[in-house]
Design a protein around this motif. Structure first.
Motif, short mmCIF file in Angstrom:
data_model
loop_
_atom_site.label_atom_id
_atom_site.label_comp_id
_atom_site.label_asym_id
_atom_site.label_seq_id
_atom_site.Cartn_x
_atom_site.Cartn_y
_atom_site.Cartn_z
N PRO A 82 -1.53 -5.45 1.46
CA PRO A 82 -0.60 -4.32 1.59
C PRO A 82 0.32 -4.20 0.36
O PRO A 82 0.82 -5.20 -0.13
CB PRO A 82 0.21 -4.65 2.83
CG PRO A 82 -0.62 -5.64 3.59
CD PRO A 82 -1.41 -6.39 2.56
N LEU A 83 0.47 -2.98 -0.08
CA LEU A 83 1.36 -2.69 -1.21
C LEU A 83 2.78 -2.48 -0.70
O LEU A 83 3.74 -2.99 -1.26
CB LEU A 83 0.85 -1.45 -1.94
CG LEU A 83 1.64 -0.97 -3.15
CD1 LEU A 83 1.60 -2.03 -4.26
CD2 LEU A 83 1.06 0.34 -3.66
N SER A 97 1.22 0.94 6.99
CA SER A 97 0.88 0.13 5.84
C SER A 97 0.21 0.96 4.74
O SER A 97 -0.67 1.77 5.02
CB SER A 97 -0.08 -0.99 6.28
OG SER A 97 -0.41 -1.82 5.19
N THR A 118 -1.96 0.52 1.22
CA THR A 118 -2.71 -0.42 0.39
C THR A 118 -3.40 0.33 -0.72
O THR A 118 -3.69 1.53 -0.61
CB THR A 118 -3.77 -1.19 1.21
OG1 THR A 118 -4.64 -0.24 1.84
CG2 THR A 118 -3.16 -2.10 2.24
#
Length: 158
Positions: free
Chosen positions: A66-67, A154, A156
């Motif tokens: 996850p970013l 989330s 990503t």
């Protein structure tokens, strides 16, 4: 004879001063990272052209981890992830975009997102949070899009 010596020293002094100024300019330009051509061949841009899926060219940050959380990205603004060389924006509620964090002008890293623009502090180029297009400054090319996936809360890199 004194007059001819004095006038002969004038142009030489101007030549020395001009040469020193040119050398200083060359050093300053080199320190900023090169030319527009250098930025256009960066690995970050190579995998993001034409809306095609990112082939991992996003600075080595692709794949699963996850970013950010959607709550981390302000509506009408964004956040720069310098370590991942990406900037994520939320132009309108629930709409998330990502772009290379490398300025297309001379390769500096963009540093902030405010008032609907992504800003590069090196020469004050501004880019749209909606599509990465140039809004101002010396940059002439948009920030390349980076593919992201939003799943639940989330975000990503794809």
């Amino acid at each position: 004879m004194t007059a001819s010596l004095h006038s002969a020293s004038g142009p030489a002094r101007r030549t020395v001063v001009a040469a020193a100024g040119a050398a200083g300019l060359a050093v300053a330009l080199t320190a900023c990272g090169g030319s527009d051509d250098d930025a256009s061949s960066s690995p970050v841009e190579s995998g993001t052209s034409g809306g095609a899926p990112d082939d991992g060219g996003g600075g080595g940050a692709a794949g699963g981890a996850p970013l950010a959380r959607t709550a981390d990205i302000p509506e009408g603004g964004g956040k720069v992830f310098a370590d991942r060389k990406v900037v994520v924006t939320q132009p309108s509620a629930g709409e998330f975009k990502a772009f290379s964090a490398t300025c297309t002008h001379q390769g500096c890293a963009v540093k902030s997102v405010a008032d609907g623009v992504i800003n590069c502090p090196c020469h004050n180029s501004d880019f749209s949070i909606t599509d990465g297009s140039v809004r101002g400054g010396p940059a002439t090319k948009p920030l390349p899009a980076v593919e992201i996936t939003v799943s639940g809360d989330s975000i990503t890199l794809a």
